[in-house]
Each structure stands twice: as C-alpha cells, then as structure tokens.
Enzyme design. Structure first.
Site, short mmCIF file in Angstrom:
data_model
loop_
_atom_site.label_atom_id
_atom_site.label_comp_id
_atom_site.label_asym_id
_atom_site.label_seq_id
_atom_site.Cartn_x
_atom_site.Cartn_y
_atom_site.Cartn_z
N ASP A 13 0.82 -1.22 0.10
CA ASP A 13 0.00 0.02 -0.18
C ASP A 13 0.99 0.94 -0.08
O ASP A 13 2.04 1.12 0.23
CB ASP A 13 -0.79 -0.07 1.21
CG ASP A 13 -1.99 1.15 1.23
OD1 ASP A 13 -2.46 1.54 0.20
OD2 ASP A 13 -1.81 1.69 2.67
N ASP A 172 -1.55 -0.95 5.94
CA ASP A 172 -1.66 -0.35 7.34
C ASP A 172 -3.19 -0.03 7.62
O ASP A 172 -3.57 0.36 8.47
CB ASP A 172 -1.10 1.04 7.50
CG ASP A 172 -1.91 2.07 6.71
OD1 ASP A 172 -2.18 2.98 6.92
OD2 ASP A 172 -1.93 1.70 5.36
#
Length: 220
Positions: A13, A172
C-alpha cells in the site's frame, strides 16, 4: 500448521505504509467536513475514513448534510484533493524503514492503492520513493476495483506473474488487510493485533514497523 509458500513478490500500500500521508489526508478531510458544519472529532474522522475510498468518504459526509447540493460529490471531492495536494507540498515523511527496504528488495514488488495515480505519484515523488516504482504502480481508479475487494491485489499479482499465495501484502488499514486475505495472500499489517478481529489476527503477521521486514531472499 500449514507452512506458507516462499514469498516471490510483494505488494505495498502507499498511504500510511510507505509514505506518512494517511494522517494529513484524513486531517484535511476532517477539516473540510467540519467547514460544512459537520460536528465530529478528528479521532472519529480517522476511524471512519482510514483506508476507505474517497467516494465512500464523500458519500458519508454528504449524508450528514441537511441539504446537499446536486453537484456536491464532484465539487467537494475536487476541493478535498486540492487541499490535500497543498498540504502534501508542505512536507511529507517516509515511513521509517521504507527507503532501506525498497532499496534492498530482491524480488518483484509494486504499489497497489485505493488512491488515484496523480495522488500516489505526488506523495511518492515528494518523498523520493517514486524511483522504485517506474512501471509497477496500480491504482484502484484505473483497475476499477477498490479494497476491501481483492481484485486490485489479484490484478497486481497477474501483472507480476506471481501466484496469489506467493505474494506478500504490506498494509496499514483494515480494508487493505481484508483485501489481502480475500486474495489468498500473505498479509503483513502495520497494526497491533488488538486492532484486528481475533480470527483475522490469527491470519496476519502484525509488524511494528518496516525495519522488521526482509524480502532479500528469493523464493524458488
């Protein structure tokens, strides 16, 4: 316990994983929503919007308005994106360990993000990380599939020519972790186990920071 296959590719990400842009992004969104008269705290905004695609964030904000203009979504999205870009230009930090990790990668890797390409290219460019992703940057806006749907990650795996179970995902946010698990990939979360559902936590490797990761060994 069944052993996981060797990791042959890594999907990162961007916001909050490689670049410390998640917090300022959410702060801008919170400030813009408050300017409309919506009464909610910064903490509530971060919990509501973290890892969620912009269209869903804007839809939630619009639903809180007693009278929503017909063109609210497009106009407000443009306003938020502009304010975020201005905030980013004032300075962004690299997530600790990201530069060294990417510099020492020995297997294919990419970025797969719910954000638009122009945003991720801006944040990676401002932090000096864009050079690591010359042709391996996948945006949900272009693929047409957003996390927590696994399709974005599966698309990235196909392009890299690696089976899903041999891919690691570093994330996350909860939607990102959900997407990784749904794709059958090995999930590494920059979250504490307490932030995950107990069943999910058993399937995820929670890490304190990126310095604990080492993808220099190539699988067979």
């Amino acid at each position: 316990m069944k052993l996981a296959p060797p990791i042959q590719a890594v999907i990162f990400d961007c916001d909050g994983t490689l670049v410390d842009s998640e917090v300022p992004s959410m702060d801008v969104l919170h400030a813009q929503a408050c300017a409309l008269g919506i009464d909610f705290t910064r903490a509530q905004a971060h919990q509501q919007f973290r890892g969620v695609r912009m269209a869903d964030c804007i839809a939630w904000i619009g639903a809180q308005l007693p009278q929503k203009p017909a063109d609210f979504e497009a106009e407000f999205t443009s306003r938020v994106r502009c304010a975020q870009a201005t905030r980013f230009s004032k300075g962004l930090n690299v997530i600790p360990g990201a530069f060294d990790l990417l510099e020492n990668m020995a297997i294919p890797f990419c970025v797969a993000t719910n954000g638009p390409r122009e945003k991720v290219e801006l944040t990676l460019g401002l932090t000096g990380l864009l050079k690591f992703f010359p042709d391996r940057l996948f945006s949900a806006y272009e693929v047409g599939i957003f996390k927590p749907d696994p399709g974005l990650f599966l698309h990235a795996a196909r392009v890299m020519g690696v089976r899903p179970e041999c891919c690691a995902v570093v994330e996350d946010s909860l939607p990102g972790i959900q997407a990784a698990l749904a794709a059958g990939m090995q999930a590494f979360a920059l979250l504490s186990p307490e932030e995950l559902h107990p069943e999910m936590a058993q399937r995820v490797r929670c890490i304190k920071d990126l310095t604990t990761l080492d993808f220099r060994q190539r699988g067979p």
